[in-house]
Design an enzyme around this catalytic site. Sequence first.
Site, PDB file in Angstrom:
ATOM      1  N   GLY A 164       8.449 -22.869 -11.746  1.00 17.34           N
ATOM      2  CA  GLY A 164       7.187 -23.491 -11.399  1.00 17.34           C
ATOM      3  C   GLY A 164       7.099 -23.740  -9.905  1.00 17.34           C
ATOM      4  O   GLY A 164       8.119 -23.784  -9.205  1.00 17.34           O
ATOM      5  N   CYS A 165       5.890 -23.928  -9.408  1.00 17.05           N
ATOM      6  CA  CYS A 165       5.713 -24.125  -7.971  1.00 17.05           C
ATOM      7  C   CYS A 165       6.318 -25.449  -7.506  1.00 17.05           C
ATOM      8  O   CYS A 165       7.084 -25.488  -6.536  1.00 17.05           O
ATOM      9  CB  CYS A 165       4.237 -24.044  -7.600  1.00 17.05           C
ATOM     10  SG  CYS A 165       3.148 -25.136  -8.532  1.00 17.05           S
ATOM     11  N   TYR A 166       5.996 -26.547  -8.189  1.00 22.70           N
ATOM     12  CA  TYR A 166       6.579 -27.828  -7.811  1.00 22.70           C
ATOM     13  C   TYR A 166       8.103 -27.836  -7.995  1.00 22.70           C
ATOM     14  O   TYR A 166       8.836 -28.285  -7.110  1.00 22.70           O
ATOM     15  CB  TYR A 166       5.969 -28.959  -8.640  1.00 22.70           C
ATOM     16  CG  TYR A 166       4.515 -29.263  -8.395  1.00 22.70           C
ATOM     17  CD1 TYR A 166       4.020 -29.497  -7.112  1.00 22.70           C
ATOM     18  CD2 TYR A 166       3.622 -29.350  -9.452  1.00 22.70           C
ATOM     19  CE1 TYR A 166       2.678 -29.799  -6.900  1.00 22.70           C
ATOM     20  CE2 TYR A 166       2.283 -29.657  -9.258  1.00 22.70           C
ATOM     21  CZ  TYR A 166       1.813 -29.882  -7.982  1.00 22.70           C
ATOM     22  OH  TYR A 166       0.492 -30.185  -7.781  1.00 22.70           O
TER      23      TYR A 166
END
Length: 303
Positions: free
Chosen positions: A116-118
């Site tokens: 995921g990006c986060y």
Amino acid sequence: MSQPLVFIDGDQGTTGLQIHARLGGRRDVRLFALPAESRKDARLRAEAINSADIALLCLPDDAARDAVASIRNPAVRVIDASSAHRTHPDWVYGLAELNPGQAGRIAQARRVSNPGCYPTGAIALLRPLIAAGLVPADYPLAIHAVSGYSGGGRSVVEGYENSDAQPALRLYGLALTHKHVPEIQQHAGLLERPVFVPAYGAYRQGIVLTVALHLGRLAKGVDAARLHGCLVEAYQDARHVQVAPLQPQMAELDPQALNGTDGLRLSVHGHPDHGQVLLAAVLDNLGKGAAGAAVQNLDLMLA
């Protein structure tokens, strides 16, 4: 040897469009996606994924699970950009910089789950420090992050780009059940579930993520310099990760600073008199946070 056939399932979503654009001009792969009228045809989708050498899934979680379940050809390899398999024990986590051997594991894997990006920013900051014993695995962490609105998917993008009434900053995940938390906890090596507070800003893309630490809760002698040195050592050979110098201190962080790149920039900010340290990560949520990581993993698998 023929060019590998790469099937993108979900090529009209935010991540899928980015991946398609990145691969469209390449001559080392044959790119395939279903036409619009066939995308919801389960039989055609199953035929497409089973004919591929590598399938890139840019789908909602349930649809990604269904796509994987339709695979009958044991030769098909998969990169899943959804969050459906990021904590699954049978899938290789697709953060190549996770540890020294991770890129090799991705290269050999049949099933790779794109991060995921986060979590990309949070794990990159925390895992080396926890592995080195500089931050306890049971530290009560709070993680805050602001992303461009493209991180919210098509509906959020349309809301911001088709209306002037959208807020400048939108905090969400207030029920503390964000789906990225198990991913962060598992791959950072945390024993305690961190508090994660995400937000969308009124700009298209780019993330700034921060983690605050109190030095009094760390082992004696651990300060900003030691934390910074650990990160420098961990990523000294990483092509896509850079650690900003500890001095001079930056006065501010721009979440859009790495937009259009596959870079991830980590930094450490400390105040010795206050006994506080702030860990920070900046990345493009559509670059290293999504499509860039998927293409990086694809290249490892093709090597």
